[in-house]
Write a protein that holds these residues in place. Structure first.
Motif, PDB file in Angstrom:
ATOM      1  N   ASN A  25       0.864  -1.184   0.000  1.00 59.40           N
ATOM      2  CA  ASN A  25       0.000   0.000   0.000  1.00 59.40           C
ATOM      3  C   ASN A  25       0.898   1.231   0.000  1.00 59.40           C
ATOM      4  O   ASN A  25       1.408   1.642   1.036  1.00 59.40           O
ATOM      5  CB  ASN A  25      -0.927   0.013   1.218  1.00 59.40           C
ATOM      6  CG  ASN A  25      -1.792   1.276   1.255  1.00 59.40           C
ATOM      7  OD1 ASN A  25      -1.920   1.992   0.269  1.00 59.40           O
ATOM      8  ND2 ASN A  25      -2.384   1.560   2.405  1.00 59.40           N
ATOM      9  N   GLN A  26       1.104   1.788  -1.153  1.00 59.80           N
ATOM     10  CA  GLN A  26       1.931   2.985  -1.298  1.00 59.80           C
ATOM     11  C   GLN A  26       1.085   4.231  -1.517  1.00 59.80           C
ATOM     12  O   GLN A  26       1.596   5.265  -1.962  1.00 59.80           O
ATOM     13  CB  GLN A  26       2.910   2.797  -2.470  1.00 59.80           C
ATOM     14  CG  GLN A  26       3.885   1.644  -2.264  1.00 59.80           C
ATOM     15  CD  GLN A  26       4.721   1.797  -1.012  1.00 59.80           C
ATOM     16  OE1 GLN A  26       5.415   2.803  -0.839  1.00 59.80           O
ATOM     17  NE2 GLN A  26       4.659   0.817  -0.122  1.00 59.80           N
ATOM     18  N   GLY A  27      -0.212   4.114  -1.213  1.00 63.51           N
ATOM     19  CA  GLY A  27      -1.090   5.272  -1.273  1.00 63.51           C
ATOM     20  C   GLY A  27      -1.035   6.064   0.018  1.00 63.51           C
ATOM     21  O   GLY A  27      -0.237   5.791   0.913  1.00 63.51           O
ATOM     22  N   ASP A  28      -1.907   7.056   0.129  1.00 69.65           N
ATOM     23  CA  ASP A  28      -1.915   7.902   1.331  1.00 69.65           C
ATOM     24  C   ASP A  28      -3.098   7.600   2.243  1.00 69.65           C
ATOM     25  O   ASP A  28      -3.397   8.352   3.162  1.00 69.65           O
ATOM     26  CB  ASP A  28      -1.940   9.384   0.927  1.00 69.65           C
ATOM     27  CG  ASP A  28      -3.094   9.712  -0.014  1.00 69.65           C
ATOM     28  OD1 ASP A  28      -3.940   8.818  -0.259  1.00 69.65           O
ATOM     29  OD2 ASP A  28      -3.148  10.847  -0.514  1.00 69.65           O
ATOM     30  N   GLN A  29      -3.794   6.476   1.986  1.00 69.13           N
ATOM     31  CA  GLN A  29      -4.940   6.087   2.804  1.00 69.13           C
ATOM     32  C   GLN A  29      -4.827   4.598   3.120  1.00 69.13           C
ATOM     33  O   GLN A  29      -4.385   3.802   2.291  1.00 69.13           O
ATOM     34  CB  GLN A  29      -6.250   6.371   2.057  1.00 69.13           C
ATOM     35  CG  GLN A  29      -7.507   5.976   2.806  1.00 69.13           C
ATOM     36  CD  GLN A  29      -8.775   6.287   2.014  1.00 69.13           C
ATOM     37  OE1 GLN A  29      -8.832   7.273   1.277  1.00 69.13           O
ATOM     38  NE2 GLN A  29      -9.794   5.450   2.158  1.00 69.13           N
ATOM     39  N   ARG A  30      -5.220   4.204   4.317  1.00 71.61           N
ATOM     40  CA  ARG A  30      -5.132   2.794   4.687  1.00 71.61           C
ATOM     41  C   ARG A  30      -6.108   1.964   3.854  1.00 71.61           C
ATOM     42  O   ARG A  30      -7.129   2.464   3.362  1.00 71.61           O
ATOM     43  CB  ARG A  30      -5.419   2.605   6.173  1.00 71.61           C
ATOM     44  CG  ARG A  30      -6.863   2.795   6.571  1.00 71.61           C
ATOM     45  CD  ARG A  30      -7.068   2.521   8.055  1.00 71.61           C
ATOM     46  NE  ARG A  30      -8.458   2.702   8.447  1.00 71.61           N
ATOM     47  CZ  ARG A  30      -8.909   2.520   9.684  1.00 71.61           C
ATOM     48  NH1 ARG A  30      -8.078   2.167  10.648  1.00 71.61           N
ATOM     49  NH2 ARG A  30     -10.192   2.683   9.957  1.00 71.61           N
ATOM     50  N   VAL A  31      -5.789   0.686   3.728  1.00 71.08           N
ATOM     51  CA  VAL A  31      -6.633  -0.270   3.012  1.00 71.08           C
ATOM     52  C   VAL A  31      -7.157  -1.289   4.017  1.00 71.08           C
ATOM     53  O   VAL A  31      -6.375  -1.869   4.780  1.00 71.08           O
ATOM     54  CB  VAL A  31      -5.841  -0.982   1.899  1.00 71.08           C
ATOM     55  CG1 VAL A  31      -6.700  -2.055   1.230  1.00 71.08           C
ATOM     56  CG2 VAL A  31      -5.338   0.014   0.857  1.00 71.08           C
ATOM     57  N   VAL A  32      -8.484  -1.486   4.018  1.00 72.80           N
ATOM     58  CA  VAL A  32      -9.118  -2.454   4.919  1.00 72.80           C
ATOM     59  C   VAL A  32      -9.766  -3.535   4.061  1.00 72.80           C
ATOM     60  O   VAL A  32     -10.553  -3.227   3.153  1.00 72.80           O
ATOM     61  CB  VAL A  32     -10.157  -1.790   5.833  1.00 72.80           C
ATOM     62  CG1 VAL A  32     -10.771  -2.824   6.781  1.00 72.80           C
ATOM     63  CG2 VAL A  32      -9.539  -0.637   6.610  1.00 72.80           C
ATOM     64  N   ILE A  33      -9.442  -4.797   4.341  1.00 74.26           N
ATOM     65  CA  ILE A  33      -9.893  -5.920   3.513  1.00 74.26           C
ATOM     66  C   ILE A  33     -10.493  -7.001   4.395  1.00 74.26           C
ATOM     67  O   ILE A  33      -9.941  -7.329   5.452  1.00 74.26           O
ATOM     68  CB  ILE A  33      -8.718  -6.524   2.715  1.00 74.26           C
ATOM     69  CG1 ILE A  33      -8.107  -5.487   1.784  1.00 74.26           C
ATOM     70  CG2 ILE A  33      -9.157  -7.744   1.912  1.00 74.26           C
ATOM     71  CD1 ILE A  33      -6.767  -5.924   1.218  1.00 74.26           C
TER      72      ILE A  33
END
Length: 516
Positions: free
Chosen positions: A382-390
């Protein structure tokens, strides 16, 4: 003696400054015959562990030489001497002292019958490296050497897998991908794994093999209906997940540090191997999630399966890894993520996603499903600026019947042996032929045994197989292949390899099956 590895925090507290005096003290003790064992052994153990921990082979190798061949060598007997010899051989491998390694294994192998196959394996890797340096076209044609490495017993297979995993961790840390690939090639050639990117220990051969699955590829209607039912409720599941994440008292776990290198991934586990399924504390806060998954027996009772909420914070990176069996699929339902975006320097690679077998790419999109085979090597980021929830949950392979699911559950619970499954799992071939298979790897070429013509080796010949469902399989590959690939969207079928005897004349044969 137990070899342990310190955390990153402890490594930052001046350990390198203390290494030299620790080594010098231990070396002095090792050169004196008057030092009692109760003083010598703990001091040497501390020195070896410290040197291994901060990866200093120039200190470790001389110290291990003193232990194994110095005047106090008799104080290190039995399993302790066996362990130090294993560490010594592996340190020679890591430092690429291959010629010395080969000679040393030949000198000591008879002393360690329990580790004979492990020593032969690392010697074989070293020989391959040296042979490849001399002739890159022929380095995999040493059939007799490879045949001598075939593990005949389950205990031998398990021992080799443990050795490879240990070597893999160190090679990854030092960035030695070339040696890693060489090691996995060897694992495939000795039938330890079905392919370079699918390194399973419990592998059922007749199951359909696709790195990425589409929902329409699953033929069982009730199976698809349950997955679609979970997807339709993604908003309710997301709300429950976000509520759970706010409760710090819940049992949140982290991915093993050897894979989660920045410690930016956490999990809330609903069900997993040797864990209680659907704890009341979780289900009280996530009743819809628990209810839907409890009604899905292929997920709730999946052998070796996990059900969890996974959170990847910005900057998270999970190193490549793969599951031990091909008897399950993994479903990712993205609950919360930024809009799909891509790297500026690579428009085919999403800023947050998953890569399978170095070719299949999945980008996480809120409310969308992704289904893949976790037995293939995969890595996440995850190299974005928001967390990822799966929401991540494993399901039994759709081609497994009820009886086979029960048998697999018995193996998982320790009540059934793999040999009692009554199915085709990986076995040692009866002849000497090497039939290495790179199912989804277009960056490698298969090579036949025996003597081959150098003039023909630079090109791969096409090989046809008429046994697949569509009666069509193409194998096209040159020395220069594409470095990037797109995800597979159509249903794929694995073509079986055909075998033919070679004539006495020099003949080049290349076999590779590409799934379409």
């Amino acid at each position: 003696m137990k070899i342990f590895y310190f955390s990153e925090n402890s490594r930052a507290v001046g350990k390198i400054e203390y290494l030299k005096p620790i080594i010098l003290i231990s070396s002095t003790l090792l050169t004196s015959s008057a030092v009692p064992s109760q003083i010598l052994l703990p001091a040497v153990e501390l020195a070896v562990n410290t040197s291994l921990d901060i990866i200093e082979p120039e200190w470790t190798i001389p110290l291990l030489k003193l232990i194994l061949f110095g005047q106090n060598k008799d104080k290190f007997d039995g399993e302790l001497r066996e362990l130090y010899m294993q560490l010594y051989i592996e340190e020679l491998f890591f430092s690429k002292q291959f010629k010395e390694l080969v000679q040393k294994v030949d000198d000591v192998i008879e002393e360690f019958p329990k580790k004979e196959l492990n020593m032969k394996f690392i010697k074989g890797l070293s020989m391959r490296y040296l042979e490849r340096e001399e002739d890159p076209l022929y380095y995999r044609t040493n059939v007799q050497m490879v045949y001598s490495l075939y593990p005949r017993l389950p205990s031998q297979r398990e021992s080799l897998r443990e050795q490879i995993k240990r070597l893999e961790g160190r090679l990854r840390k030092s960035g030695e991908m070339d040696l890693l690939n060489l090691m996995w090639e060897m694992g495939v050639d000795i039938t330890l794994y079905p392919s370079r990117y699918q390194r399973t220990s419990l592998h059922i051969q007749h199951l359909q093999v696709y790195p990425v699955w589409q929902l329409e590829m699953i033929e069982k209607k009730e199976y698809k209906d349950r997955i679609e039912g979970i997807q339709k409720n993604w908003e309710e599941i997301r709300n429950e997940a976000l509520t759970l994440l706010q409760h710090s008292e819940l049992n949140k776990t982290r991915v093993e540090p050897e894979y989660d290198i920045y410690s930016k991934t956490e999990q809330i586990v609903f069900s997993g191997p040797h864990l209680s399924s659907f704890p009341p504390s979780l289900c009280a806060a996530a009743p819809i999630t628990c209810s839907l998954l409890k009604k899905f027996p292929e997920a709730a009772d999946c052998a070796y399966g996990y059900i969890m909420i996974t959170v990847l914070e910005p900057g998270a990176v999970i190193y490549p890894h793969g599951d031990k069996t091909n008897t399950k699929l993994r479903v990712h339902l993205t609950l919360d993520a930024a809009d799909l975006s891509f790297f500026e320097n690579n428009p085919q690679l999403p800023a947050a996603g998953l890569l399978l077998a170095q070719r299949e790419v999945i980008g996480w999109e809120t409310g969308k499903l992704a289904i893949f085979d976790p037995s293939f090597e995969h890595q996440m980021w995850n190299q974005g600026d928001q967390r990822v929830v799966i929401l991540s949950f494993d399901v039994d392979h759709p081609e497994l019947g009820v009886n086979m699911r029960k048998k697999l559950r018995g193996v998982f619970d320790g009540k059934t042996q793999e040999e009692d499954l009554g199915i085709s799992i990986l076995r040692v071939p009866e002849d000497l032929r090497i039939t290495t298979r790179y199912i989804y790897d277009q960056f490698e070429t298969n090579e036949s045994e025996g003597k081959q013509s150098k003039s023909n080796q630079s090109e791969s010949n096409q090989s046809e197989s008429n046994q697949s469902e569509n009666n069509q399989s193409e194998s096209n590959q040159s020395e220069s292949n594409q470095s990037e690939s797109k995800p597979s969207e159509s249903k794929q079928s694995e073509a079986n390899q055909s075998e033919s005897k070679q004539s006495e004349a020099n003949q080049s044969e290349s076999k590779q099956s590409e799934s379409n």
